[in-house]
Scaffold this active site. Sequence first.
Site, short mmCIF file in Angstrom:
data_model
loop_
_atom_site.label_atom_id
_atom_site.label_comp_id
_atom_site.label_asym_id
_atom_site.label_seq_id
_atom_site.Cartn_x
_atom_site.Cartn_y
_atom_site.Cartn_z
N ILE A 1 28.89 -62.72 -54.83
CA ILE A 1 29.83 -63.74 -55.29
C ILE A 1 30.54 -64.39 -54.12
O ILE A 1 30.70 -65.62 -54.08
CB ILE A 1 30.84 -63.14 -56.29
N ARG B 1 39.53 -52.38 -43.38
CA ARG B 1 39.38 -51.52 -44.55
C ARG B 1 40.65 -51.47 -45.38
O ARG B 1 40.60 -51.27 -46.59
CB ARG B 1 38.99 -50.11 -44.12
N CYS C 1 31.18 -62.79 -65.21
CA CYS C 1 30.21 -63.87 -65.46
C CYS C 1 29.82 -63.92 -66.93
O CYS C 1 29.71 -65.01 -67.51
CB CYS C 1 28.98 -63.68 -64.58
N THR C 2 29.63 -62.76 -67.56
CA THR C 2 29.21 -62.75 -68.96
C THR C 2 30.35 -63.15 -69.89
O THR C 2 30.12 -63.82 -70.90
CB THR C 2 28.67 -61.36 -69.35
N ARG D 1 20.14 -45.40 -64.39
CA ARG D 1 20.10 -46.19 -63.15
C ARG D 1 19.51 -45.41 -61.98
O ARG D 1 19.53 -45.90 -60.84
CB ARG D 1 21.50 -46.73 -62.82
N LYS E 1 31.55 -53.48 -70.81
CA LYS E 1 32.89 -53.62 -71.38
C LYS E 1 33.10 -55.03 -71.94
O LYS E 1 34.23 -55.47 -72.11
CB LYS E 1 33.94 -53.30 -70.32
N ARG F 1 19.58 -54.28 -68.36
CA ARG F 1 19.20 -54.93 -67.11
C ARG F 1 17.68 -55.10 -67.11
O ARG F 1 16.94 -54.19 -67.48
CB ARG F 1 19.63 -54.09 -65.92
#
Length: 339
Positions: A13, A81, A155-156, A200, A214, A236
């Site tokens: 992004i 950091r 984004c969703t 995953r 979520k 995915r």
Amino acid sequence: MTVRVAINGFGRIGRNVVRALYESGRRAEITVVAINELADAAGMAHLLKYDTSHGRFAWEVRQERDQLFVGDDAIRVLHERSLQSLPWRELGVDVVLDCTGVYGSREHGEAHIAAGAKKVLFSHPGSNDLDATVVYGVNQDQLRAEHRIVSNASCTTNCIIPVIKLLDDAYGIESGTVTTIHSAMHDQQVIDAYHPDLRRTRAASQSIIPVDTKLAAGITRFFPQFNDRFEAIAVRVPTINVTAIDLSVTVKKPVKANEVNLLLQKAAQGAFHGIVDYTELPLVSVDFNHDPHSAIVDGTQTRVSGAHLIKTLVWCDNEWGFANRMLDTTLAMATVAFR
């Protein structure tokens, strides 16, 4: 005035925000003064210039010591950091775009403020105590000058919220389900390897992989009346960019599929122009790569069952569309704060 922006996190992004800034011609409105990223500056420059999804960046990019140049614009490169150590006050930063995907709490936002930033915009859903969560095109007019720490949702969420609003305003939504068909992401494996989520652990290029989402909570954050009335699942798929969302809603008013399409098409041409697009062309996911809209409704896939169950398919470039909304929201925050 020109909004002075710093980017914290120069991943998918963060880099797309910089590209979108220059490609959209908004350089006179926003200038990037600094980027904080733990990776080395040479790698940052290379990945900004060359991108597998979006191709070569048209602007000249080069790196010199602690600076990244885009054309003639010099951007300071930091490798801090600790948020508290960031020199936002020294650099006169108006808005920090936190694109790490890691930070999202009010505490993290306050750390940026303490370092000298005037405003913070997270590129991902934040905690409930943030000043605002914005889906541009739907609720940016609710931003106030006192809103310092804001989330741009996901984004969703940006893809589906405008469509839900349009359907609810027109027909009255009673309940709904959402299936996100999302391109693979960096938290998946190239080949089978260990991951806390056993699904995953599997190679991203070889399977359709269910993951937690979520999104339902994101929907009810904008529409509290849908609490316990919306559910979402996500998978995915083995592509590297562009996402499709299958939205099904039951509505109070009887409706036909062509009426739904007409509603969404008119919105794309009118009040939601630039945010929602509409197509009836026989397109596939790659055709929406580098599309700046938050949502592209595929009218060929709209279905209505029993006059009250609507199913739609909505596409989005989950990187490029969202990066453009980050810029829109940044300008909206600056407009209310600095006018």
